[in-house]
Design an enzyme around this catalytic site. Structure first.
Site, PDB file in Angstrom:
ATOM      1  N   LYS A 134       0.856  -1.196   0.000  1.00 46.35           N
ATOM      2  CA  LYS A 134       0.000   0.000   0.000  1.00 46.35           C
ATOM      3  C   LYS A 134       0.888   1.241   0.000  1.00 46.35           C
ATOM      4  CE  LYS A 134      -4.261   1.331   2.393  1.00 46.35           C
ATOM      5  NZ  LYS A 134      -4.976   1.165   3.673  1.00 46.35           N
TER       6      LYS A 134
HETATM    7  C1  E4P Z   1      -8.259   2.289   3.673  1.00 45.40           C
HETATM    8  O1  E4P Z   1      -7.494   1.506   3.183  1.00 45.40           O
HETATM    9  C2  E4P Z   1      -8.093   2.900   4.980  1.00 45.40           C
HETATM   10  O2  E4P Z   1      -7.434   1.975   5.815  1.00 45.40           O
HETATM   11  C3  E4P Z   1      -9.397   3.215   5.660  1.00 45.40           C
HETATM   12  O3  E4P Z   1     -10.510   2.772   4.936  1.00 45.40           O
HETATM   13  C4  E4P Z   1      -9.469   4.610   6.148  1.00 45.40           C
HETATM   14  O4  E4P Z   1     -10.687   4.776   6.823  1.00 45.40           O
HETATM   15  P1  E4P Z   1     -10.951   5.967   7.833  1.00 45.40           P
HETATM   16  O5  E4P Z   1     -11.220   7.196   7.058  1.00 45.40           O
HETATM   17  O6  E4P Z   1     -12.168   5.533   8.604  1.00 45.40           O
HETATM   18  O7  E4P Z   1      -9.726   6.085   8.708  1.00 45.40           O
END
Ligand code: E4P
Length: 220
Positions: A83
């Site tokens: 990622k």
């Molecule tokens: C995506 O890969 C992120 O880990 C996640 O969905 C972020 O979500 P949040 O905005 O609730 O922190």
């Protein structure tokens, strides 16, 4: 549409993997930090119980650092997806990994242009942050729709991974728009199955059955 759990909590994952409904996992530095675990150990633990894509995020912000961290994360297991943040160096790292056949998830996507660049960089997944856009008064699902339209028009194969989802309605919208995957906090994942009419309907069926005096399905 694939369903991923957005968590680094191993018990939250193992509690839900038996159903066969969880296709993968996404994590981020905040989730790993919250778990208190070492990232390499935690990603290995997750990959031991989940065969689908497991996104593990770099924390370096320069190209060399991202490449080094991404390779170390990828070495943990074959289903690790590296990622990367949607920055210039993140997209350069994405292109390098794509050329090497290493799957990537380009995260922190907040605009159509960013999604276009992620696809051109060869991302396996792009993660538009639907909830955070809505939180700012924007239109998160609208961004998903726009990305779907453009990816289809130009034949980009990057998967749209709807992220930062805040409600079951967000999940339904992602599915109707044609996202390839959605990542959900465990609580929202659990809520997908809930419906009061299912509960009341089942109760009525079982109450009627009980009145027959039968033991289970047998006549006796
Ligand atoms: C995506 O890969 C992120 O880990 C996640 O969905 C972020 O979500 P949040 O905005 O609730 O922190």
């Amino acid at each position: 549409m694939q369903l991923f759990l957005d968590t680094a909590d191993i018990s939250q994952i193992t509690d839900r993997t038996g159903s066969g409904l969880v296709d993968g996992i996404t994590t981020n530095p905040s989730l790993i930090a919250k778990s208190g675990a070492d990232i390499f150990e935690r990603i290995a633990e997750i990959c031991a119980v989940v065969t689908g894509p497991v996104s593990a995020e770099v924390v370096a912000t320069d190209l060399d650092g991202m490449l080094e961290e991404g390779r170390r994360l990828r070495a943990i297991a074959d289903n690790v997806v590296v990622k990367l943040p949607l920055t210039t160096d993140g997209l350069k790292a994405c292109r390098t990994f794509a050329d090497e056949g290493i799957p990537t998830n380009v995260t922190l996507c907040f605009s159509l242009n960013q999604a276009l660049l992620a696809a051109k960089a060869g991302a396996t997944f792009v993660s538009p942050f639907v909830g955070r856009i809505d939180d700012m008064g924007g239109d998160g699902p609208g961004l998903l729709e726009a990305i779907r339209e453009v990816y289809d028009r130009y034949g980009f194969e990057t998967g749209i991974l709807a992220a930062s989802l805040r409600s079951v309605t967000h999940v339904e919208m992602a599915a109707r728009i044609g996202c390839d995957a959605a990542t959900l906090p465990p609580g929202i994942f659990d809520s997908l199955i809930a419906h009061p009419l299912t509960d009341s309907g089942l109760k009525a069926f079982l109450d009627d059955w009980k009145k027959t005096g039968r033991n289970g399905l047998s006549q006796g």
